[in-house]
Design a protein around this motif. Structure first.
Motif, PDB file in Angstrom:
ATOM      1  N   SER A  52      10.688  -8.371   1.399  1.00 51.90           N
ATOM      2  CA  SER A  52       9.356  -8.858   1.785  1.00 51.90           C
ATOM      3  C   SER A  52       8.295  -8.737   0.709  1.00 51.90           C
ATOM      4  O   SER A  52       7.201  -9.265   0.863  1.00 51.90           O
ATOM      5  CB  SER A  52       8.879  -8.110   3.036  1.00 51.90           C
ATOM      6  N   GLY A  53       8.561  -7.988  -0.331  1.00 50.42           N
ATOM      7  CA  GLY A  53       7.553  -7.809  -1.367  1.00 50.42           C
ATOM      8  C   GLY A  53       6.546  -6.740  -0.999  1.00 50.42           C
ATOM      9  O   GLY A  53       6.808  -5.874  -0.164  1.00 50.42           O
ATOM     10  N   LYS A  54       5.383  -6.822  -1.630  1.00 55.77           N
ATOM     11  CA  LYS A  54       4.330  -5.818  -1.446  1.00 55.77           C
ATOM     12  C   LYS A  54       4.028  -5.616   0.042  1.00 55.77           C
ATOM     13  O   LYS A  54       3.865  -6.575   0.782  1.00 55.77           O
ATOM     14  CB  LYS A  54       3.071  -6.260  -2.182  1.00 55.77           C
ATOM     15  N   HIS A  91      -9.837  -4.317  -1.580  1.00 58.12           N
ATOM     16  CA  HIS A  91     -11.029  -4.361  -0.724  1.00 58.12           C
ATOM     17  C   HIS A  91     -11.251  -3.063   0.046  1.00 58.12           C
ATOM     18  O   HIS A  91     -12.379  -2.712   0.366  1.00 58.12           O
ATOM     19  CB  HIS A  91     -10.927  -5.532   0.256  1.00 58.12           C
ATOM     20  N   ASP A  92     -10.187  -2.370   0.346  1.00 57.34           N
ATOM     21  CA  ASP A  92     -10.281  -1.113   1.083  1.00 57.34           C
ATOM     22  C   ASP A  92      -9.379  -0.103   0.384  1.00 57.34           C
ATOM     23  O   ASP A  92      -8.157  -0.158   0.487  1.00 57.34           O
ATOM     24  CB  ASP A  92      -9.833  -1.319   2.536  1.00 57.34           C
ATOM     25  N   ARG A  93      -9.994   0.818  -0.338  1.00 55.74           N
ATOM     26  CA  ARG A  93      -9.236   1.788  -1.147  1.00 55.74           C
ATOM     27  C   ARG A  93      -8.395   2.725  -0.286  1.00 55.74           C
ATOM     28  O   ARG A  93      -7.505   3.395  -0.772  1.00 55.74           O
ATOM     29  CB  ARG A  93     -10.192   2.614  -2.018  1.00 55.74           C
ATOM     30  N   ARG A  94      -8.676   2.770   1.031  1.00 54.85           N
ATOM     31  CA  ARG A  94      -7.876   3.611   1.926  1.00 54.85           C
ATOM     32  C   ARG A  94      -6.513   2.985   2.211  1.00 54.85           C
ATOM     33  O   ARG A  94      -5.578   3.670   2.601  1.00 54.85           O
ATOM     34  CB  ARG A  94      -8.610   3.840   3.241  1.00 54.85           C
ATOM     35  N   THR A  95      -6.400   1.676   2.031  1.00 57.22           N
ATOM     36  CA  THR A  95      -5.127   0.985   2.247  1.00 57.22           C
ATOM     37  C   THR A  95      -4.250   1.171   1.018  1.00 57.22           C
ATOM     38  O   THR A  95      -4.694   0.980  -0.108  1.00 57.22           O
ATOM     39  CB  THR A  95      -5.369  -0.532   2.477  1.00 57.22           C
ATOM     40  N   VAL A  96      -3.012   1.548   1.257  1.00 60.35           N
ATOM     41  CA  VAL A  96      -2.062   1.755   0.172  1.00 60.35           C
ATOM     42  C   VAL A  96      -1.017   0.653   0.220  1.00 60.35           C
ATOM     43  O   VAL A  96      -0.426   0.399   1.267  1.00 60.35           O
ATOM     44  CB  VAL A  96      -1.390   3.140   0.275  1.00 60.35           C
ATOM     45  N   HIS A  97      -0.811   0.003  -0.913  1.00 64.81           N
ATOM     46  CA  HIS A  97       0.219  -1.031  -1.032  1.00 64.81           C
ATOM     47  C   HIS A  97       1.376  -0.469  -1.844  1.00 64.81           C
ATOM     48  O   HIS A  97       1.172   0.281  -2.802  1.00 64.81           O
ATOM     49  CB  HIS A  97      -0.328  -2.281  -1.724  1.00 64.81           C
ATOM     50  N   VAL A  98       2.575  -0.857  -1.470  1.00 62.47           N
ATOM     51  CA  VAL A  98       3.766  -0.388  -2.172  1.00 62.47           C
ATOM     52  C   VAL A  98       4.530  -1.610  -2.669  1.00 62.47           C
ATOM     53  O   VAL A  98       4.716  -2.583  -1.931  1.00 62.47           O
ATOM     54  CB  VAL A  98       4.666   0.471  -1.254  1.00 62.47           C
TER      55      VAL A  98
END
Length: 142
Positions: A52-54, A91-98
């Motif tokens: 699925s990617g990021k 946009h939201d530094r609380r969201t973490v992308h992997v």
């Protein structure tokens, strides 16, 4: 234990058959993954990223069928092994992308073959015909 009249002693309820199959699959996958120091939960996260990617941490938890704490441990392990990268949301530094790393993609490609063989082996173990084995345990639609 008293058997109810008309009860089929050989019938295994679908939910129990499915749970046993999942347990067997997890044991077989653990054997395949242990050489790389991975757990089944780590593999589910790695596999989702490859397909699925990021993804966000919550997307990974949902896709891997694990809790937030478990997905955090899995992502920690994958990043420490250089198999994935973690970044904060724009946009939201609380969201973490992997994201999957190049090394993670290579390992996924290598392990996918062994994982598929292990999963197929589990299905073959349950019945001479994997499809028939599962379908015979599925409840009929009402």
């Amino acid at each position: 234990m008293t058997r109810h009249p008309g009860a089929d002693a050989t019938h295994v309820p679908f939910s129990l058959a499915l749970a046993r199959l999942a347990q067997l699959a997890d044991r077989q996958l653990s054997v395949v993954l242990q050489a790389e120091g991975l757990r089944v939960e780590d593999w589910r996260v790695l596999d989702h990223l490859a397909r699925s990617g990021k993804s966000t941490m919550s997307e990974l938890a949902e896709a891997a069928l694990v809790s937030g704490a478990t997905v955090t441990r899995a992502v920690d392990k994958l990043t420490s092994l250089g198999l994935a990268h973690r970044t904060a949301g724009v946009h939201d530094r609380r969201t973490v992308h992997v994201n999957l790393s190049t090394r993670g993609a290579k390992l996924h490609a290598t392990l996918s073959i062994a994982v598929e063989e292990a999963e197929t082996g589990c299905l073959l173990y349950t019945s001479p015909s994997p499809r028939d084995g599962l379908l015979s345990r599925m409840p009929s639609s009402a």
